[in-house]
Design a protein around this motif. Structure first.
Motif, short mmCIF file in Angstrom:
data_model
loop_
_atom_site.label_atom_id
_atom_site.label_comp_id
_atom_site.label_asym_id
_atom_site.label_seq_id
_atom_site.Cartn_x
_atom_site.Cartn_y
_atom_site.Cartn_z
N LEU A 3 30.69 -15.26 -93.07
CA LEU A 3 31.97 -14.74 -92.59
C LEU A 3 31.76 -13.83 -91.39
O LEU A 3 32.49 -13.88 -90.40
CB LEU A 3 32.69 -13.96 -93.69
N LEU A 21 37.90 -18.33 -99.61
CA LEU A 21 38.02 -17.77 -98.26
C LEU A 21 37.15 -18.54 -97.26
O LEU A 21 37.61 -18.91 -96.18
CB LEU A 21 37.62 -16.29 -98.28
N LYS A 66 38.53 -21.88 -96.16
CA LYS A 66 39.60 -21.75 -95.18
C LYS A 66 39.02 -21.47 -93.80
O LYS A 66 39.45 -22.01 -92.79
CB LYS A 66 40.57 -20.64 -95.58
N ASP A 67 38.01 -20.59 -93.75
CA ASP A 67 37.47 -20.20 -92.45
C ASP A 67 36.63 -21.30 -91.81
O ASP A 67 36.53 -21.38 -90.60
CB ASP A 67 36.66 -18.90 -92.57
N TYR A 102 31.76 -5.57 -96.17
CA TYR A 102 32.36 -6.56 -95.27
C TYR A 102 33.06 -7.70 -96.01
O TYR A 102 34.19 -8.06 -95.71
CB TYR A 102 31.27 -7.12 -94.36
N LEU A 130 38.18 -10.37 -97.74
CA LEU A 130 39.06 -10.87 -98.81
C LEU A 130 40.40 -10.13 -98.77
O LEU A 130 41.46 -10.73 -98.91
CB LEU A 130 38.40 -10.69 -100.17
N ASP A 149 42.50 -11.33 -96.09
CA ASP A 149 42.99 -12.65 -96.44
C ASP A 149 44.21 -12.56 -97.35
O ASP A 149 45.13 -13.36 -97.26
CB ASP A 149 41.86 -13.43 -97.13
#
Lengths: 888, 147
Positions: free
Chosen positions: A54, A92, A95-96, B111, B116, B119
């Motif tokens: 991420l 997550l 999606k990214d 981080y 999250l 999001d």
């Protein structure tokens, strides 16, 4: 003992500076991602790797297709883990990574399983991921679950489905629109956020159905809306309904106004502000309606939260443009905002005050602004300078203090844009307020003594040359001008020489002394400066006190009444095609090219200072001129006077698209039909347009230029030429039929059959109107231009224009009827005004300059009357303009 | 539309950015524009004190929290007040995750959790969750308590 303790502290400091991602590298992280494939998953470790991924993505690192696919496949393995934290991370990262369509299939089954899971949170997240990565086909499969989710009792699940719906509405509206029953139910939800999201979605689904929106608003304004966010939405939708319904003509009441007013007493500031803003934006809002909203905004001005202060002053600033009197009550509060820490707020406060202030408060205000100016950025200063400029035009008697203010800030430090704004303001004030002239010119003189911007220096010198000689004591400016010759760079020196020469030409008594100065310039080390000095010395006479010849003045200083961009393109063309013939200035077209309409971008997608410059306008008329002169039949028609914009002769999306451009010559008219064949299976040949001119008696057809072949999707032109009595603005209506031979084309080979069939295609009619004989040519200073025209050519008359919806409509109708160029922004009519003056200029066929002053007035029954004053080079033209209006 | 959420450190390096409906070629402009805005105005500003600016119909609300500066950009229905609501949610979630106004180090340590949270708060340009306690539960896949 002390030693290790200090050391430990040091260690801690180092640790605090050390980033957990220090030295992170994509390759290494991708290696680490292999832990996703372990048979025994370590949830903690996997989460850490996802975090790193991420971080990389957020830092702008991009994965190649292969890398992304590899990571994505590995991530899908993590669905086996039951660890909640890790699962959340997986959602997550999927999606990214935004997998491509062919990869999505790998996770859909896992996600569909989660979507039906008993764990609510799995459902919510799976919905969000699926809706992010899915396309229309998959959506139909999961639609049933989504509908259920909208009415799920868990608010997180419902919200996830609703927000997904809002996004999906953009791509697959037909599916989302089927959910309106469920969404309707969700609007009644007890959970505040669900209601908010449902309301937004329901409105979007129904936004084109005015009745449905009106019903929605009616029912919700009576009931309970739970969250302030939803309440704000409702206020917005309400004002939309108000805009569309208008005021009840019998009672004078506005529907839903009471609701808006009640929102002013809501406990959430967000709602209060939204309601106040909605009220101020009502069309034709009355003072009675405005008052409560202004009172609320006034309270917000003294809020401790900068966002509220900003919002309030921004709204008041807008109100001040239309209802300055309504805002005056807030003046004291706004004055205290001048010292606000947030400069945006301070600037808005000042510009609002400048709009609402009265004549007596100007001096006090200027004092406050002076203190404020030193500590704001240039961009804010420019806004203030512009506000002061309009204030000065509003209160001309106060020019002294305003001019002083401008001259003071002119002396301070500042960038080019800021200085330019000030200089422009001073120049404008000098032009519009005669009393301000002498002091203004001296301020400008002082400024150029120490001006670092060549552009501004030359602009001021030019202006001084025009205005200085007309003052009571022109000699006092000479020193400033000659100093430029001694001290500045070549560009400024050359301008200064021209300015000196202007003084010499216009003020006879100064001439001998100016000659001495000009002779000194003959020894300048720059060619241009010497050339100019030589030219002026040789053409202005012998240096004695005698009047300069009028022709010489016209030659040296007369305005170049040709648009410079046209001059530039014509010169470029001339330079590209070497020829023996000297350049003819008469070959430069005089028409002002209007800028192409810039497509309206979604507002605010980017701030202007960051955006790329707009594309340079292209020259259509040059292209036309070249095209026409290349056709032998039309080569002897003389100079092209004007080409119209294309007029469409077919509807959009028909088999053949045709539009016409009207080219006007002194003696002839040429119609250029631009044709496009939109059928791939056809080739058209021998294309002509049969024109029936029975309703255009003064025109007689003299020539046709057919189009040999018109293949698919390749636009081409055919022409028809008419003769008409010279110099007269003959008008008439033309009916058109497209005639051609059509041949079938085999689309696989692209070959046409040998035999064709003759066919015709009916086109729309069009007219040649008076405006076709008038060129839009603007003037920079209308008053000067008007006064320099012979008053004997003036013709004045009054006209009744009948009842009109608004003045805007009447003004636009007259402008388009005459086809003249509106000057000085007078084409914009302020909202709700009952009178308006509009200035127009242009060139009539035969090269006669025309200036028009229009005054409009509207009475209570919306009847519009107009006074039309025309001056022109030719009295007949003045009369012709009146005829156009009388017959239009 | 909430066009952007951007978090930078005190030197103007981007830590997290999320753009919605902003074309890729305009993002660089926004990034440098926001960072400059922060450098010009955020010195000496107290934690969570909101600053606001607008350009035409785009609004920007920004603030500092510990070592990081937070910017949110919006247009249309996301005007300065809606944005202040959004930034309030973001700052309180950040404080919640980090336990205090974060140092840069602490921010980077947390981080993953912060990503999250973001999001949960902003979903493709729309505000989704506004309650920090609920967010705290949601990022651990725990259902909200209030139903």
């Amino acid at each position: 003992m002390a030693q290790p303790l200090v050391k430990k502290d040091d260690d801690r400091d180092e640790e605090a500076d050390y980033s957990p991602f220090l030295g992170i590298e994509k390759g290494a992280v991708l290696q680490e991602a292999r832990v996703f494939n372990d048979p025994q998953l370590d949830a903690r470790r996997c989460s850490q790797v996802i975090t790193k991924l991420l971080y990389l993505l957020n830092q702008g690192d991009s994965f190649t297709k292969v890398e992304a696919t590899e990571v994505f496949f590995a991530v899908t393995k993590l669905f086996q883990s039951k660890d909640n934290g890790l699962r959340r991370m997986v959602y997550l990262i999927i999606k990214d990574l935004s997998p491509s369509a062919d990869e999505v299939i790998i996770v859909t089954s896992s996600l569909m399983k989660d979507m039906n899971s008993r764990t609510d949170m799995y459902r919510a997240n799976a919905i969000r991921v699926l809706c992010r990565i899915t396309d229309g086909t998959l959506l139909t499969q999961i639609e049933r679950y989504l509908k259920q989710a909208i009415v799920d009792k868990n608010p997180v699940v419902a919200s996830a489905a609703l927000v997904s719906g809002i996004h999906l509405l953009q791509t697959t509206p037909e599916i989302v629109k089927r959910w309106s029953n469920e969404v309707q139910e969700a609007v009644q939800s007890r959970a505040a956020l669900v209601q908010f999201h449902a309301l937004a979605l329901l409105h979007q689904i129904r936004q084109n159905d005015r009745l449905a929106v009106s019903k929605l608003v009616t029912s919700l304004t009576k009931g309970a809306v739970r969250s302030p966010l939803a309440q704000c939405l409702l206020i917005r939708y309400t004002s939309q309904v108000i805009r569309e319904t208008g005021v009840n003509s019998q009672t004078g009441d506005r529907p839903f106004y009471d609701y808006l007013e009640s929102c002013l007493r809501h406990k959430a500031e967000m709602v209060i502000f939204e309601a106040a803003k909605a009220i101020t934006e009502l069309s034709n809002v009355t003072t009675r309606e405005l008052t409560p909203a202004i009172t609320v905004l006034q309270l917000l001005l003294s809020s401790s939260k900068p966002v509220l202060r900003f919002a309030a002053v921004r709204t008041l600033n807008k109100v001040a443009m239309t209802h300055p009197m309504a805002v005056t009550n807030c003046n004291i509060d706004m004055e205290s905002l001048i010292s606000d820490q947030n400069r945006s707020i301070a600037t808005l406060a000042i510009t609002t005050l400048l709009k609402t202030g009265n004549e007596s408060s100007v001096d006090r205000l200027m004092k406050q602004i002076t203190n404020f100016m030193s500590d704001i950025a240039d961009e804010f200063k420019i806004v203030v300078v512009e506000a002061i400029r309009s204030l000065c035009l509003k209160f001309p008697l106060k020019y002294r203090s305003l001019m002083n203010f401008l001259s003071n800030i002119l002396r301070e430090e500042g960038g080019f844009e800021y200085k330019k704004a000030i200089v422009d303001s001073v120049v404008l004030l000098i032009r519009d307020i005669p009393d301000a002239k002498e002091s203004g010119l001296l301020h400008l003189c002082e400024f150029i003594e120490d001006c670092e911007f060549t552009y501004l220096s030359t602009q001021i010198l030019h202006f001084l040359g025009n205005e200085g000689p007309k003052t009571s004591d022109p000699s006092k400016y000479i020193r400033y001008i000659y100093n430029r010759v001694i001290l500045e760079n070549a560009t400024v020196r050359a301008s200064a020489v021209s300015t000196l020469a202007k003084f010499g030409a216009l003020v006879d008594s100064l001439k001998p002394r100016i000659f001495i100065l000009l002779r000194r310039c003959l020894f300048d080390n720059d060619d241009e400066v010497r050339d100019r000095a030589t030219l002026y010395l040789n053409s202005l006479g012998d240096g004695s006190v005698a009047e300069t010849d009028k022709d010489v003045k016209e030659f040296l200083f007369g305005s170049l009444d040709i648009p410079l961009t046209n001059m530039e393109t014509t010169l470029r063309n001339y330079a590209q095609n070497p020829t023996e013939e000297p350049f003819d200035i008469n070959s430069v077209p005089r028409e002002v090219k209007s800028l192409p309409l810039v497509e309206k971008k979604a507002p605010g997608k980017k701030p202007t200072p960051l955006g790329p410059p707009p594309p340079a306008p292209t020259s259509a008329s040059d292209a036309y001129e070249r095209l026409l002169s290349s056709i032998p039949e039309f080569a002897n028609f003389g100079k092209l006077f004007k080409s119209s914009v294309p007029v469409e002769l077919t509807e959009a999306e028909t088999e053949y698209a045709v539009n016409v451009v009207k080219h006007i010559f002194d003696h002839y008219v040429v119609f250029q039909y631009n044709c496009t064949n939109t059928i791939p299976e056809q080739l058209l040949e021998n294309v002509t347009v049969i024109v029936d001119a029975s309703e255009a008696e003064e025109f007689s057809e003299v020539g046709v230029k057919p189009l040999k072949s018109l293949p698919y999707d390749t636009p081409a032109q055919t022409f028809v030429a008419f003769e008409r009595p010279e110099g007269t603005p003959a008008v008439g209506k033309f009916s058109n039929t497209l005639r051609f031979t059509v041949k079938e084309v085999d689309t696989s080979t692209g070959e046409a059959e040998d035999d064709g069939v003759e066919d015709e295609y009916q086109l729309e009619d069009f007219e040649v109107v008076a405006a076709d004989y008038i060129l839009k040519v603007g003037v920079s200073n209308f008053r000067n231009a008007w006064e320099s025209m012979d008053p004997d050519t003036e013709r004045i008359d009054e006209y009744g224009l009948g009842p009109r919806e608004s003045l805007v409509e009447a003004v636009n109708a007259v402008i388009s009827l005459l086809g003249l160029q509106p000057c000085e922004g007078t084409e914009t009519v302020p909202n709700n005004s009952r009178s308006h003056a509009c200035l127009l200029s242009g060139v009539y066929i035969g090269n006669a300059k025309v200036l028009v002053r229009l005054s409009f007035g509207m009475d209570s029954s919306k009847e519009v009357a107009m006074k039309l004053a025309v001056r022109s080079d030719d009295v007949n033209v003045s009369e012709a303009i009146h005829e156009i209006v009388a017959s239009g | 539309m909430l066009l952007a959420v951007l978090i930078a450190n005190s030197e103007g390096n981007i830590l997290v950015e999320r753009f919605n409906g902003v074309p890729a070629e305009e993002r660089l402009h926004w990034r440098s524009f926001l960072v400059k805005l922060g450098v010009d105005n955020l010195r000496g500003v107290k934690n969570e004190e909101l600053l606001v600016a607008n350009h035409k119909s785009v609004y920007i609300v920004y603030t500092v929290l510990g070592d990081v500066s937070i910017f949110v950009v919006g247009k249309d229905e996301y005007d300065e007040l809606a944005l202040s609501e959004a930034i309030f949610v973001i700052t309180s979630a950040l404080k919640d995750v980090c336990g205090k106004p974060p140092t840069e180090r602490l921010f980077l340590d947390k981080y993953g959790k912060i990503c999250l949270c973001l999001d949960e708060i902003v979903w493709k340009g729309l505000l989704e969750n506004t309650d920090k306690d609920r967010i705290k539960r949601l990022i651990r896949l725990k259902p909200p308590t209030d139903f």
